[in-house]
Enzyme design. Structure first.
Site, short mmCIF file in Angstrom:
data_model
loop_
_atom_site.label_atom_id
_atom_site.label_comp_id
_atom_site.label_asym_id
_atom_site.label_seq_id
_atom_site.Cartn_x
_atom_site.Cartn_y
_atom_site.Cartn_z
N ASP A 1 66.60 63.94 90.45
CA ASP A 1 67.50 63.19 91.85
C ASP A 1 68.32 62.23 90.72
O ASP A 1 67.75 61.08 90.33
CB ASP A 1 66.98 62.06 92.83
CG ASP A 1 66.27 63.16 93.53
OD1 ASP A 1 67.32 64.10 94.26
OD2 ASP A 1 65.21 62.59 94.10
N CYS B 1 62.34 63.30 93.62
CA CYS B 1 62.03 63.88 94.58
C CYS B 1 60.60 63.93 94.68
O CYS B 1 59.68 63.84 93.92
CB CYS B 1 62.18 64.78 95.31
SG CYS B 1 61.37 65.23 96.59
#
Length: 286
Positions: free
Chosen positions: A200, A193
């Site tokens: 992620d 992120c």
């Protein structure tokens, strides 16, 4: 500076405590301009791609007029030509604001989501359009597919890796050989992120026609995103532009499916030529 220009990831609610709204509140949506990150990868005007961001919302609920809870899944399609994305935590907070609000029907909920998301992603544009929204009600849940990404797995390659920030220099193509058409897939995509640094996880599919791309180099390149901080949409556009500029395919499409966070998954698709969007079937990890 306009209000929208002052919207930055750092000013969003990412990584900050945030109370849940008890009533429907579209003002929770936080649009972020695409232009700044696109400028970083060499896109000054119209981008050389088409496509959309395919969102799936797994935690959508509201009350009917008698106060009985209703649930659904939502598939939201945001065209990539919109000037803005919606920051995902604000999207989650917005969807949760439906939880204790009463609506006449699922159609009303769908219409509200469509209008609100459309306003946010097109805010500031001279001309606006709408996003696509489809609700999946409980009686249709069993029709939701789980499917792997089609293509030859790059992960079969036994390679050494030591770069974990984007390394486009790994990309190359056999320009002196006959062109090919192929689809390549990896499940080793990971980025972080942009604001919180939280991981992620994603799978990525690369379809192209043109000089054959070196597969080991492409896999090393995709793995090199491992410690890179960017939003999903930005990573996919960076991947597209790096392959487009370094390997010079005649046609290119990049599709990534990221695992969900906060009940939302984001699946950006970018293509050099107009074509139908891929089916929004989740992978096993999603």
């Amino acid at each position: 500076m306009t209000i929208l220009e002052s919207n930055t990831p750092e000013h969003s609610l990412l990584g900050k405590p945030a109370p849940y709204a008890t009533q429907y509140d579209p003002s929770l949506l936080y649009p972020l301009p695409r232009a700044g990150k696109r400028a970083e990868i060499g896109i000054a005007g119209e981008p050389p791609f088409f496509g959309a961001d395919l969102w799936t919302a797994f935690e959508l609920s509201w009350l009917n007029t008698r106060g009985k809870p209703q649930v659904a899944l939502a598939h939201i399609t945001v065209p990539c030509e919109t000037p803005n994305i919606v920051e995902s935590k604000s999207f989650k907070l917005y969807l949760n604001s439906f939880n204790d609000s009463r609506f006449d029907s699922a159609d009303e909920v769908r219409a509200r989501i469509r209008a609100d998301i459309s306003e946010a992603v097109w805010r500031g544009a001279a001309q606006a359009s709408t996003v696509g929204v489809r609700l999946v009600l409980p009686e249709e849940f069993e029709r939701e597919r789980v499917a792997g990404l089609e293509g030859l797995s790059l992960d079969r390659l036994d390679i050494d890796c030591d770069r974990y920030t984007p390394a486009p220099e790994y990309l190359s193509a056999a320009v002196d050989e006959a062109p090919v058409t192929e689809t390549l897939v990896s499940h080793l995509l990971k980025s972080n992120c942009l604001v919180t640094g939280q991981p992620d996880w994603g799978s990525v599919q690369v379809r192209y026609s043109g000089a054959q791309i070196d597969q080991a180099g492409l896999l090393r390149y995709l793995i090199s995103f491992r410690n890179h901080n960017e939003f999903h949409e930005q990573c996919v556009e960076r991947i597209f532009m790096d392959i487009w500029s370094r390997c010079r395919p005649v046609k290119l499409a990049v599709f990534a499916r990221y695992t969900r966070r906060g009940g939302l998954d984001i699946n950006p698709f970018r293509t050099s030529h107009p074509q139908a969007l891929p089916g929004n079937a989740r992978t096993a990890r999603q």
